[in-house]
Design an enzyme around this catalytic site. Structure first.
Site, PDB file in Angstrom:
ATOM      1  N   LYS A 124       0.816  -1.218   0.000  1.00 41.87           N
ATOM      2  CA  LYS A 124       0.000   0.000   0.000  1.00 41.87           C
ATOM      3  C   LYS A 124       0.853   1.273   0.000  1.00 41.87           C
ATOM      4  O   LYS A 124       0.357   2.341  -0.361  1.00 41.87           O
ATOM      5  CB  LYS A 124      -0.934  -0.011   1.210  1.00 41.87           C
ATOM      6  N   LYS A 223      -6.028   2.844   2.138  1.00 40.58           N
ATOM      7  CA  LYS A 223      -6.854   2.272   1.061  1.00 40.58           C
ATOM      8  C   LYS A 223      -7.827   3.317   0.511  1.00 40.58           C
ATOM      9  O   LYS A 223      -8.090   3.369  -0.691  1.00 40.58           O
ATOM     10  CB  LYS A 223      -7.586   1.036   1.581  1.00 40.58           C
TER      11      LYS A 223
HETATM   12  N1  HSE Z   1      -4.018  -5.506   8.120  1.00 38.03           N
HETATM   13  C1  HSE Z   1      -4.818  -5.462   6.954  1.00 38.03           C
HETATM   14  C2  HSE Z   1      -6.261  -5.789   7.347  1.00 38.03           C
HETATM   15  C3  HSE Z   1      -4.295  -6.443   5.948  1.00 38.03           C
HETATM   16  O1  HSE Z   1      -6.498  -6.188   8.500  1.00 38.03           O
HETATM   17  O2  HSE Z   1      -7.165  -5.614   6.548  1.00 38.03           O
HETATM   18  C4  HSE Z   1      -4.743  -6.233   4.537  1.00 38.03           C
HETATM   19  O3  HSE Z   1      -4.426  -4.973   4.035  1.00 38.03           O
END
Ligand code: HSE
Length: 340
Positions: A124, A223
């Site tokens: 990311k 995200k």
């Molecule tokens: N740590 C992230 C989650 C992993 O729990 O969604 C995936 O990006």
């Protein structure tokens, strides 16, 4: 087409995509005319290896699973030198995410694109912090910078927007973008304590290396930033996005939500507003039980897209995991193979 692949970072996702490529070798050749050699791996635990004709991948996997250093085809090149000098046509950047600096992944991606290699990544960092800069280098070099695995693992999001949903205008996106916190909220509703459930999420491998990024909402914010830049096409910076995590949600809050016919979810949202701008945020919200996102439990992720032609579309699927993220890498490799 025969692809020469370099894998940078041979952890969960690196091993996941390797297993998929080995298992599906014949099927990929038969169905998609996709052939490959994995020619290089760089990993700070297992070492850097290179064989222009293809590495012995079952052996590499066996050694990594036994936590042993690679014993064949070792090279003295550092990772950047290996990326630049190897004969790979596509580099899979699968190292750990750092959402503050993006390093070392940003340097790896830049080196690969600048030397004329396609990049496929689930990291990311480069996607959230440097998407436009990386895309510019990729366009100049006439190669691809593909990032399906950065948002909701292999569950199709970015490729869906560019593919089947092309032609629809997306006016808003709202969703559960972090598996760790969704798992925690699900278990807390069943009566489990915050600290205990965070430990379980770490043991199950959902959480980031530093789980603060999950519970404070930074992972979801990364995200949201990617979706803003890629899906909405509006350049935005990660620190411009309001962000609140789930650290303050108590058992009493969960009870209150239940009494109101709601459920807490950590929601990432982006909305087009006047003047070509977008409003983006991450925050815990009480979602009515009748909303499709309320029924998404455990480590699953989900996104509702509001579109001009189809109204709302919700997609639910796994947001993390070895095979699940490995599959995201495979879909992007297949897109390169098909000439997109
Ligand atoms: N740590 C992230 C989650 C992993 O729990 O969604 C995936 O990006």
């Amino acid at each position: 087409m025969k692809h020469k692949i370099a894998i940078i970072g041979f952890g969960t996702v690196g091993q996941g995509i390797t297993e998929i490529l080995l298992e599906k070798k014949e099927e990929l050749k038969k169905k998609y005319k996709f052939e490959y050699d994995i020619v290089a791996i760089a990993d700070f635990t297992y070492g850097n290896v290179y064989n222009p004709k293809g590495l012995d991948m079952p052996k590499m996997l066996k050694e990594a699973k036994a936590k042993k250093k690679f014993s064949k085809d070792n090279v003295k090149l550092n990772t950047i030198q290996l990326i630049e000098k190897c004969n790979a046509t596509v580099v899979c950047e699968l190292t750990y995410t750092d959402l503050k600096t993006g390093k070392p992944a940003v340097d790896h991606v830049k080196a690969a694109l600048s030397s004329g290699k396609h990049v496929v990544t689930s990291n990311k960092g480069p996607a959230a912090l440097k998407y436009l800069e990386m895309k510019k280098i990729a366009d100049k070099k006439k190669v691809k910078f593909l990032i399906e695995g950065t948002v909701v693992a292999g569950t199709p999001i970015l490729n869906l927007i560019e593919g089947p949903l092309a032609g629809c205008e997306i006016t808003a996106i709202k969703g559960i973008l972090n598996g760790t916190t969704n798992y925690m909220l699900t278990e807390m509703e069943k009566g489990m304590d915050y600290k205990a459930v965070l430990r379980v999420a770490q043991d199950l491998g959902y959480a980031e290396a530093d789980p603060t990024g999950d519970v404070e909402g930074h992972d979801a914010r990364g995200k949201v930033c990617i979706l803003g830049n890629v899906v909405m096409g509006v350049p935005m910076k990660i620190d411009e996005i309001d962000c609140k995590g789930i650290t303050k949600i108590t058992a009493a809050d969960i009870k209150t939500a239940k009494e109101k016919g709601c459920r807490w979810k950590l929601i990432g949202s982006i909305e087009k507003v006047k003047g070509g701008k977008i409003k983006a945020s991450v925050s815990p919200q009480m979602v009515e039980l009748t909303h499709p996102l309320a029924g998404v439990m455990g480590a699953k992720n989900a996104l509702t897209f509001t579109t001009d032609l189809l109204g709302d579309i919700t997609i639910v699927g796994p947001g993390a995991g070895r095979k699940e993220t490995g599959f995201a890498i495979l879909t992007d490799l297949l897109r390169i193979n098909s000439g997109m």
